[in-house]
Design a protein around this motif. Structure first.
Motif, mmCIF file in Angstrom:
data_model
loop_
_atom_site.group_PDB
_atom_site.id
_atom_site.type_symbol
_atom_site.label_atom_id
_atom_site.label_comp_id
_atom_site.label_asym_id
_atom_site.label_seq_id
_atom_site.Cartn_x
_atom_site.Cartn_y
_atom_site.Cartn_z
ATOM 1 N N ARG A 70 0.877 -1.317 0.106
ATOM 2 C CA ARG A 70 0.092 -0.142 -0.003
ATOM 3 C C ARG A 70 0.859 0.969 -0.062
ATOM 4 N NH1 ARG A 70 -2.640 1.009 3.931
ATOM 5 N NH2 ARG A 70 -2.100 -0.601 5.720
ATOM 6 N N ASP A 71 1.941 1.261 0.677
ATOM 7 C CA ASP A 71 3.020 2.327 0.545
ATOM 8 C C ASP A 71 3.354 2.587 -0.773
ATOM 9 O OD1 ASP A 71 2.507 2.788 3.402
ATOM 10 O OD2 ASP A 71 4.610 1.664 4.148
ATOM 11 N N ALA A 72 3.690 1.290 -1.358
ATOM 12 C CA ALA A 72 4.224 1.557 -2.594
ATOM 13 C C ALA A 72 3.448 2.020 -3.718
ATOM 14 C CB ALA A 72 4.597 0.291 -3.367
ATOM 15 N N ILE A 73 1.970 1.803 -3.734
ATOM 16 C CA ILE A 73 0.931 2.083 -4.501
ATOM 17 C C ILE A 73 0.731 3.838 -4.190
ATOM 18 C CG2 ILE A 73 -1.551 2.200 -5.050
ATOM 19 C CD1 ILE A 73 -1.335 -0.999 -4.091
ATOM 20 N N GLY A 74 0.760 3.941 -2.877
ATOM 21 C CA GLY A 74 0.516 5.455 -2.417
ATOM 22 C C GLY A 74 1.707 6.238 -3.074
ATOM 23 N N GLU A 75 2.763 5.947 -2.857
ATOM 24 C CA GLU A 75 4.018 6.656 -3.572
ATOM 25 C C GLU A 75 3.929 6.878 -5.122
ATOM 26 O OE1 GLU A 75 8.744 5.552 -4.385
ATOM 27 O OE2 GLU A 75 7.821 4.619 -2.664
ATOM 28 N N VAL A 76 3.354 5.684 -5.731
ATOM 29 C CA VAL A 76 3.550 5.905 -7.237
ATOM 30 C C VAL A 76 2.349 6.870 -7.739
ATOM 31 C CG1 VAL A 76 2.746 4.806 -9.209
ATOM 32 C CG2 VAL A 76 4.567 3.777 -7.703
ATOM 33 N N HIS A 77 0.953 6.943 -6.862
ATOM 34 C CA HIS A 77 -0.174 7.433 -7.464
ATOM 35 C C HIS A 77 -0.468 8.683 -6.457
ATOM 36 C CE1 HIS A 77 -1.287 4.479 -10.761
ATOM 37 N NE2 HIS A 77 -0.843 3.540 -9.738
ATOM 38 N N GLY A 78 0.438 9.128 -5.452
ATOM 39 C CA GLY A 78 0.093 10.226 -4.778
ATOM 40 C C GLY A 78 -1.290 10.059 -3.889
ATOM 41 N N ILE A 79 -1.434 8.835 -3.277
ATOM 42 C CA ILE A 79 -2.681 8.488 -2.453
ATOM 43 C C ILE A 79 -2.280 8.060 -0.930
ATOM 44 C CG2 ILE A 79 -4.481 6.914 -2.392
ATOM 45 C CD1 ILE A 79 -4.378 6.262 -5.297
ATOM 46 N N ASP A 80 -2.759 8.648 -0.202
ATOM 47 C CA ASP A 80 -2.583 8.248 1.282
ATOM 48 C C ASP A 80 -2.906 6.914 1.434
ATOM 49 O OD1 ASP A 80 -2.627 7.857 3.939
ATOM 50 O OD2 ASP A 80 -4.009 9.151 4.501
ATOM 51 N N PRO A 81 -1.682 6.053 1.880
ATOM 52 C CA PRO A 81 -1.873 4.453 1.963
ATOM 53 C C PRO A 81 -3.049 3.961 2.866
ATOM 54 C CG PRO A 81 0.342 5.026 2.166
ATOM 55 C CD PRO A 81 -0.382 6.302 2.105
ATOM 56 N N ALA A 82 -3.669 4.992 3.603
ATOM 57 C CA ALA A 82 -4.849 4.396 4.485
ATOM 58 C C ALA A 82 -5.840 4.567 3.803
ATOM 59 C CB ALA A 82 -5.086 5.655 5.628
ATOM 60 N N ARG A 83 -5.903 5.379 2.687
ATOM 61 C CA ARG A 83 -7.197 5.053 1.580
ATOM 62 C C ARG A 83 -7.161 3.893 0.684
ATOM 63 N NH1 ARG A 83 -9.925 10.533 1.584
ATOM 64 N NH2 ARG A 83 -10.608 9.652 -0.465
ATOM 65 N N ILE A 84 -6.080 2.886 0.965
ATOM 66 C CA ILE A 84 -5.777 1.837 -0.265
ATOM 67 C C ILE A 84 -6.101 0.512 0.577
ATOM 68 C CG2 ILE A 84 -4.185 0.561 -1.722
ATOM 69 C CD1 ILE A 84 -2.951 3.365 -1.575
ATOM 70 N N VAL A 85 -6.907 -0.404 0.062
ATOM 71 C CA VAL A 85 -7.035 -1.713 0.404
ATOM 72 C C VAL A 85 -6.809 -2.762 -0.972
ATOM 73 C CG1 VAL A 85 -9.426 -1.857 -0.273
ATOM 74 C CG2 VAL A 85 -8.705 -3.372 1.434
ATOM 75 N N CYS A 86 -6.124 -3.768 -0.420
ATOM 76 C CA CYS A 86 -5.526 -4.689 -1.008
ATOM 77 C C CYS A 86 -6.442 -5.873 -1.074
ATOM 78 C CB CYS A 86 -4.026 -5.072 -1.030
ATOM 79 S SG CYS A 86 -2.816 -3.704 -1.494
ATOM 80 N N GLY A 87 -6.593 -6.802 -2.333
ATOM 81 C CA GLY A 87 -7.412 -7.949 -2.661
ATOM 82 C C GLY A 87 -6.716 -8.916 -3.331
ATOM 83 N N THR A 88 -7.424 -9.934 -3.316
ATOM 84 C CA THR A 88 -7.257 -11.132 -4.141
ATOM 85 C C THR A 88 -7.818 -10.871 -5.601
ATOM 86 O OG1 THR A 88 -7.432 -12.676 -2.097
ATOM 87 C CG2 THR A 88 -7.308 -13.763 -4.411
#
Length: 368
Positions: A70-88
C-alpha cells in the motif's frame, strides 16, 4: 410441504452462472496459445520475477494489511496508503463493494456487455442486478442515469470496458458521477487503465480522492503480468475502505504476491514498454480486421489489451473460433454475455496477431 433432505442453496446463489475463464486448449485437449484471458504477452517485470525468487517463509502468514505494498501504491499514485485496500485480484474487491453496500431489496447497476463478475457480485449478496442498454458497445451515461431508482445502491463501470474495450472519457465519467445520488456507490473498475495513454486518464482516481461515493479498483493481473499471484487494490474515502477491510479475507494477498507487486509497481519502464507494444500491435491488428469489412468483420474501437471482433457477414463467430483454434490459438467466444456474433481476442505478439489475421482472411475468402 415436502421435507428437505439436504442443505438448500439460497435462490439468489442458485441464479448465478459461474464465471467461465478463458480456455487454453482445444476441444480435443490440444494446448493452444492462450489469447483468451487478456494476459500480458511480455510476461512481467524482471524486477517482479526477482522478487518472486526471494526466499519466503511459507509457514508464516503474510502481512494482513499489505502495508509495504500500500505504501508503494500510494507513492506511485500520490494516494494516502490509509485510503488503499488490497485484495485477491480486483475480483475480490468488486465483490466486496457489492456486499458492503447492497443486499436484498437493493439494485446493482451496470451496462450491457460489461464484465460478467458484476452480475455475480450483485446476486451473491442477494441484490438485484440491473443491466442497462449500451450505445454501440459503449456504456451509455444517459441510459444509466435514467435507470437509477431509490433502490439503486451500486453502479459498476469498467473503463476501459471488458469485453468490448470501449472507453468513457473523463468528461463522461464526471457527468455520470455528478448525476448519481450521493448515497449511490460508483465503482470504477480500472483493470486495464494502464493500457490507456496517460493524457487520456478518465479522472477516476481524482474523483475517488475528492468524493465519498467513488471507489476505484485496479489489478496487477493485466499490464503488470502477475495474474497468477492474484493481487488487486482499491482506493476511496476512508469509510469505503473501512467497509472493505471489515469483510475481506484477513490474509488475502500472499507474501510473494506482495513482494512481486511492489517491484512491479515501481518498474515504470516495463509498464511503458507493455503499453507501447500493445498500442502498436493492436493498431496493426485492427487495420487487418477492418480490411475484411466487406466480409462483415468489424473491430470495436478498443483502449484495452484486446479487440472485440464482430462477425456480421457470411462468416460466423463460431466458425472463426474453430478456425483460429485450428491455427493454434485460443480466443474468447461470449454467447453467454449476449455476444454470439463476436470474439474477444487478446493482443499477443505481432507474429501471433498476424497469424490470426491471416486465418481470418483465408476464412473470409473461402466464404465467397
Amino acid at each position: 410441504m415436502a421435507e428437505t433432505t439436504r442443505p438448500q442453496m439460497k435462490p439468489y446463489i442458485e441464479a448465478i452462472h459461474a464465471y467461465v475463464p478463458g480456455k487454453s486448449a482445444g476441444a480435443d485437449g490440444k494446448p493452444l496459445v492462450k489469447l483468451s484471458a487478456n494476459e500480458n504477452p511480455l510476461g512481467c517485470s524482471p524486477a517482479a520475477l526477482a522478487a518472486l525468487a526471494e526466499v519466503a517463509v511459507p509457514a508464516a502468514y503474510p502481512d494482513p494489511g499489505s502495508t509495504a505494498l500500500r505504501d508503494a501504491i500510494g507513492e506511485v499514485h500520490g494516494i494516502d496508503p490509509a485510503r488503499i485496500v488490497c485484495g485477491t485480484g480486483s475480483d475480490e474487491l468488486l465483490n466486496l463493494a457489492a456486499q458492503g453496500f447492497a443486499g436484498a431489496g437493493d439494485e446493482v447497476m451496470f451496462s450491457r456487455f460489461s464484465f460478467s463478475v458484476y452480475d455475480i457480485a450483485a446476486r451473491r449478496c442477494g441484490a438485484t442486478p440491473v443491466e442497462v442498454d449500451d450505445a454501440d458497445y459503449t456504456a451509455d451515461v444517459d441510459a444509466l442515469l435514467a435507470a437509477v431508482t431509490p433502490r439503486t445502491r451500486v453502479v459498476f463501470i469498467a473503463n476501459p470496458n471488458n469485453p468490448t474495450g470501449t472507453y468513457l472519457p473523463c468528461e463522461e465519467i464526471g457527468r455520470l458521477h455528478a448525476g448519481l445520488p450521493a448515497d449511490v456507490l460508483l465503482v470504477l473498475d480500472q483493470a486495464y487503465a494502464e493500457y490507456v495513454a496517460p493524457e487520456m486518464d478518465d479522472g477516476g482516481l481524482e474523483l475517488a480522492a475528492r468524493h465519498d461515493n467513488v471507489l476505484v479498483t485496479r489489478t496487477f493481473s493485466k499490464i503488470h503480468g502477475l495474474a497468477g499471484e492474484r493481487i488487486g487494490w482499491a482506493t476511496g474515502a476512508p469509510h469505503l475502505i473501512d467497509a472493505l477491510n471489515r469483510i475481506r479475507g484477513p490474509f488475502n494477498v500472499t507474501t510473494s504476491g506482495q513482494r512481486a507487486a511492489i517491484a512491479a509497481m515501481r518498474d515504470n519502464s516495463f509498464v511503458r514498454a507493455s503499453r507501447e507494444h500493445n498500442a502498436a500491435v493492436r493498431q496493426e491488428f485492427t487495420s487487418q480486421v477492418e480490411a475484411l469489412g466487406n466480409h462483415g468483420l468489424r473491430a470495436v474501437p478498443s483502449e484495452a489489451n484486446f479487440l472485440l471482433v464482430l462477425f456480421e457477414g457470411d462468416v460466423s463467430a463460431e466458425t472463426a473460433l474453430h478456425a483460429i483454434a485450428g491455427a493454434g490459438y485460443a480466443v474468447r467466444h461470449l454467447p453467454g454475455q449476449g455476444l454470439p456474433n463476436a470474439l474477444r481476442i487478446t493482443i499477443g505478439t505481432q507474429e501471433q496477431m498476424n497469424s490470426i489475421a491471416a486465418t481470418l482472411r483465408q476464412l473470409c475468402e473461402g466464404a465467397r
